[in-house]
Write a protein that holds these residues in place. Structure first.
Motif, PDB file in Angstrom:
ATOM      1  N   SER A   1      17.829  11.659  -3.249  1.00  0.00           N
ATOM      2  CA  SER A   1      18.851  12.511  -2.650  1.00  0.00           C
ATOM      3  C   SER A   1      19.307  11.833  -1.365  1.00  0.00           C
ATOM      4  O   SER A   1      18.598  10.981  -0.826  1.00  0.00           O
ATOM      5  N   PRO A   2      20.494  12.192  -0.855  1.00  0.00           N
ATOM      6  CA  PRO A   2      20.950  11.595   0.397  1.00  0.00           C
ATOM      7  C   PRO A   2      19.932  11.851   1.516  1.00  0.00           C
ATOM      8  O   PRO A   2      19.407  12.949   1.648  1.00  0.00           O
ATOM      9  N   GLY A   3      19.644  10.815   2.303  1.00  0.00           N
ATOM     10  CA  GLY A   3      18.697  10.944   3.401  1.00  0.00           C
ATOM     11  C   GLY A   3      17.263  10.625   3.023  1.00  0.00           C
ATOM     12  O   GLY A   3      16.377  10.718   3.865  1.00  0.00           O
ATOM     13  N   HIS A   4      16.993  10.226   1.795  1.00  0.00           N
ATOM     14  CA  HIS A   4      15.649   9.857   1.333  1.00  0.00           C
ATOM     15  C   HIS A   4      15.166   8.673   2.170  1.00  0.00           C
ATOM     16  O   HIS A   4      15.748   7.599   2.163  1.00  0.00           O
ATOM     17  N   VAL A   5      14.082   8.892   2.919  1.00  0.00           N
ATOM     18  CA  VAL A   5      13.558   7.902   3.855  1.00  0.00           C
ATOM     19  C   VAL A   5      12.131   7.510   3.473  1.00  0.00           C
ATOM     20  O   VAL A   5      11.372   8.343   2.968  1.00  0.00           O
ATOM     21  N   LEU A   6      11.779   6.261   3.734  1.00  0.00           N
ATOM     22  CA  LEU A   6      10.413   5.768   3.560  1.00  0.00           C
ATOM     23  C   LEU A   6       9.823   5.495   4.938  1.00  0.00           C
ATOM     24  O   LEU A   6      10.470   4.867   5.776  1.00  0.00           O
ATOM     25  N   LEU A   7       8.603   5.954   5.170  1.00  0.00           N
ATOM     26  CA  LEU A   7       7.883   5.730   6.416  1.00  0.00           C
ATOM     27  C   LEU A   7       6.600   4.989   6.084  1.00  0.00           C
ATOM     28  O   LEU A   7       5.835   5.435   5.223  1.00  0.00           O
TER      29      LEU A   7
ATOM     30  N   GLY B   1      11.207  14.439   9.218  1.00  0.00           N
ATOM     31  CA  GLY B   1      11.661  15.562   8.389  1.00  0.00           C
ATOM     32  C   GLY B   1      12.760  16.341   9.090  1.00  0.00           C
ATOM     33  O   GLY B   1      13.823  16.612   8.507  1.00  0.00           O
ATOM     34  N   ARG B   2      12.533  16.690  10.367  1.00  0.00           N
ATOM     35  CA  ARG B   2      13.546  17.439  11.124  1.00  0.00           C
ATOM     36  C   ARG B   2      14.803  16.602  11.336  1.00  0.00           C
ATOM     37  O   ARG B   2      15.923  17.113  11.229  1.00  0.00           O
ATOM     38  N   ALA B   3      14.628  15.309  11.636  1.00  0.00           N
ATOM     39  CA  ALA B   3      15.779  14.438  11.893  1.00  0.00           C
ATOM     40  C   ALA B   3      16.636  14.257  10.646  1.00  0.00           C
ATOM     41  O   ALA B   3      17.872  14.323  10.719  1.00  0.00           O
ATOM     42  N   VAL B   4      15.999  14.052   9.508  1.00  0.00           N
ATOM     43  CA  VAL B   4      16.749  13.862   8.257  1.00  0.00           C
ATOM     44  C   VAL B   4      17.514  15.134   7.902  1.00  0.00           C
ATOM     45  O   VAL B   4      18.713  15.086   7.594  1.00  0.00           O
ATOM     46  N   ILE B   5      16.850  16.259   7.955  1.00  0.00           N
ATOM     47  CA  ILE B   5      17.515  17.522   7.622  1.00  0.00           C
ATOM     48  C   ILE B   5      18.659  17.782   8.601  1.00  0.00           C
ATOM     49  O   ILE B   5      19.755  18.174   8.205  1.00  0.00           O
ATOM     50  N   GLY B   6      18.432  17.542   9.895  1.00  0.00           N
ATOM     51  CA  GLY B   6      19.481  17.720  10.891  1.00  0.00           C
ATOM     52  C   GLY B   6      20.653  16.783  10.678  1.00  0.00           C
ATOM     53  O   GLY B   6      21.816  17.172  10.840  1.00  0.00           O
ATOM     54  N   ALA B   7      20.375  15.533  10.289  1.00  0.00           N
ATOM     55  CA  ALA B   7      21.440  14.562  10.038  1.00  0.00           C
ATOM     56  C   ALA B   7      22.312  14.981   8.858  1.00  0.00           C
ATOM     57  O   ALA B   7      23.487  14.631   8.796  1.00  0.00           O
ATOM     58  N   LEU B   8      21.731  15.752   7.951  1.00  0.00           N
ATOM     59  CA  LEU B   8      22.483  16.242   6.795  1.00  0.00           C
ATOM     60  C   LEU B   8      23.205  17.551   7.102  1.00  0.00           C
ATOM     61  O   LEU B   8      23.785  18.169   6.215  1.00  0.00           O
ATOM     62  N   GLY B   9      23.153  17.967   8.365  1.00  0.00           N
ATOM     63  CA  GLY B   9      23.890  19.150   8.794  1.00  0.00           C
ATOM     64  C   GLY B   9      23.218  20.469   8.494  1.00  0.00           C
ATOM     65  O   GLY B   9      23.878  21.508   8.459  1.00  0.00           O
ATOM     66  N   LYS B  10      21.911  20.457   8.284  1.00  0.00           N
ATOM     67  CA  LYS B  10      21.172  21.690   7.958  1.00  0.00           C
ATOM     68  C   LYS B  10      20.173  22.005   9.049  1.00  0.00           C
ATOM     69  O   LYS B  10      19.837  21.161   9.876  1.00  0.00           O
TER      70      LYS B  10
ATOM     71  N   GLY C   1      15.704  26.742   7.031  1.00  0.00           N
ATOM     72  CA  GLY C   1      16.122  27.125   5.693  1.00  0.00           C
ATOM     73  C   GLY C   1      16.132  25.998   4.691  1.00  0.00           C
ATOM     74  O   GLY C   1      16.479  26.194   3.531  1.00  0.00           O
ATOM     75  N   ALA C   2      15.753  24.789   5.119  1.00  0.00           N
ATOM     76  CA  ALA C   2      15.834  23.626   4.240  1.00  0.00           C
ATOM     77  C   ALA C   2      14.513  23.370   3.523  1.00  0.00           C
ATOM     78  O   ALA C   2      13.463  23.868   3.921  1.00  0.00           O
ATOM     79  N   SER C   3      14.594  22.568   2.468  1.00  0.00           N
ATOM     80  CA  SER C   3      13.403  22.150   1.724  1.00  0.00           C
ATOM     81  C   SER C   3      13.389  20.631   1.641  1.00  0.00           C
ATOM     82  O   SER C   3      14.432  19.997   1.565  1.00  0.00           O
ATOM     83  N   TRP C   4      12.177  20.060   1.677  1.00  0.00           N
ATOM     84  CA  TRP C   4      12.030  18.628   1.506  1.00  0.00           C
ATOM     85  C   TRP C   4      10.610  18.311   1.068  1.00  0.00           C
ATOM     86  O   TRP C   4       9.701  19.095   1.261  1.00  0.00           O
ATOM     87  N   ASN C   5      10.470  17.159   0.427  1.00  0.00           N
ATOM     88  CA  ASN C   5       9.158  16.676   0.002  1.00  0.00           C
ATOM     89  C   ASN C   5       8.666  15.600   0.947  1.00  0.00           C
ATOM     90  O   ASN C   5       9.455  14.823   1.480  1.00  0.00           O
ATOM     91  N   VAL C   6       7.351  15.530   1.100  1.00  0.00           N
ATOM     92  CA  VAL C   6       6.671  14.378   1.681  1.00  0.00           C
ATOM     93  C   VAL C   6       5.696  13.937   0.593  1.00  0.00           C
ATOM     94  O   VAL C   6       4.805  14.694   0.213  1.00  0.00           O
TER      95      VAL C   6
ATOM     96  N   LEU D   1      23.250   8.444  11.751  1.00  0.00           N
ATOM     97  CA  LEU D   1      23.032   9.886  11.947  1.00  0.00           C
ATOM     98  C   LEU D   1      21.550  10.204  12.150  1.00  0.00           C
ATOM     99  O   LEU D   1      21.187  10.958  13.053  1.00  0.00           O
ATOM    100  N   ILE D   2      20.691   9.628  11.312  1.00  0.00           N
ATOM    101  CA  ILE D   2      19.257   9.918  11.401  1.00  0.00           C
ATOM    102  C   ILE D   2      18.678   9.330  12.689  1.00  0.00           C
ATOM    103  O   ILE D   2      17.881   9.987  13.365  1.00  0.00           O
ATOM    104  N   LYS D   3      19.074   8.102  13.049  1.00  0.00           N
ATOM    105  CA  LYS D   3      18.584   7.514  14.301  1.00  0.00           C
ATOM    106  C   LYS D   3      18.927   8.405  15.495  1.00  0.00           C
ATOM    107  O   LYS D   3      18.091   8.609  16.380  1.00  0.00           O
TER     108      LYS D   3
END
Length: 201
Positions: free
Chosen positions: A47-53, A81-90, A94-99, A164-166
């Protein structure tokens, strides 16, 4: 043995604003680069914003990490997690994401350099969260395993999301500093407070 994540880590030095890395093998879109960890966009995102750490040092499995590496990864996972969701405008509330993290090929690990996937799951259409009962077993399995259809990340989208994420990571760190959760320690990066002692990340 060639490790793509080590190639990325060696090409992108620690920096509060890591730059795009381009080579003959492709591009890397970093969103975080510290002396201990590095994070970048997945080149075939679920999905958009999928990041690897991942830890900067080559380590195959989570059980082989040092305590400092594990602590740094644990610190950065919620920030990303917060940065990615925020960069996507959410909003994260209320958002969901996997780690997701795998150890070894039988667990589904495809790159032998330990890494965590942060995968936004923002839903389809109107963006409203679905009820858990609306998600079938097959889809739930794909979500839990980090599987599903992947599309190659286009350069323009990669650059846009990276920036956006940075910026959101910087906002997160600034907010933590204002609350006294972290403080600067020269060019070495962040100092996270745990009681009177600290842990340098």
């Amino acid at each position: 043995m060639f490790c793509p994540f080590c190639a990325i880590a060696s090409a992108i030095p620690p920096s509060p604003s890591p730059a795009l890395f381009t080579s003959l093998k492709g591009s890397a879109y970093p969103v975080l680069s510290t002396p201990t960890v590095i994070a970048f966009l997945d080149i075939a995102p679920l999905s958009p914003g999928h990041v690897l750490l991942c830890p900067r040092r080559h380590v195959e499995k989570a059980s082989w990490m040092t305590g400092a590496e594990a602590a740094a990864l644990g610190f950065w996972l919620p920030v990303l997690g917060r940065a990615v969701i925020g960069a996507l405008g959410k909003k994260t509330e209320g958002a969901s994401w996997n780690v997701i993290q795998a150890n070894g090929t039988e667990a589904g690990q495809t790159v032998p350099h330990s890494h965590f996937h942060v995968i936004p799951r923002l839903g389809e259409g109107d963006g409203k969260a679905r009820d858990a009962s609306e998600i079938g077993d097959a889809e739930r399995k794909n979500i839990a395993l980090g599987e599903g259809p992947r599309v190659k990340l286009e350069d323009g989208e990669g650059r846009r999301l990276m920036e956006l994420i940075k910026e959101k990571v910087k906002v997160e760190v600034k907010e933590m500093k204002s609350r006294g959760e972290v403080g600067s320690e020269g060019e070495e990066g962040l100092f996270v407070k745990f009681g009177d002692s600290g842990l340098k990340l």
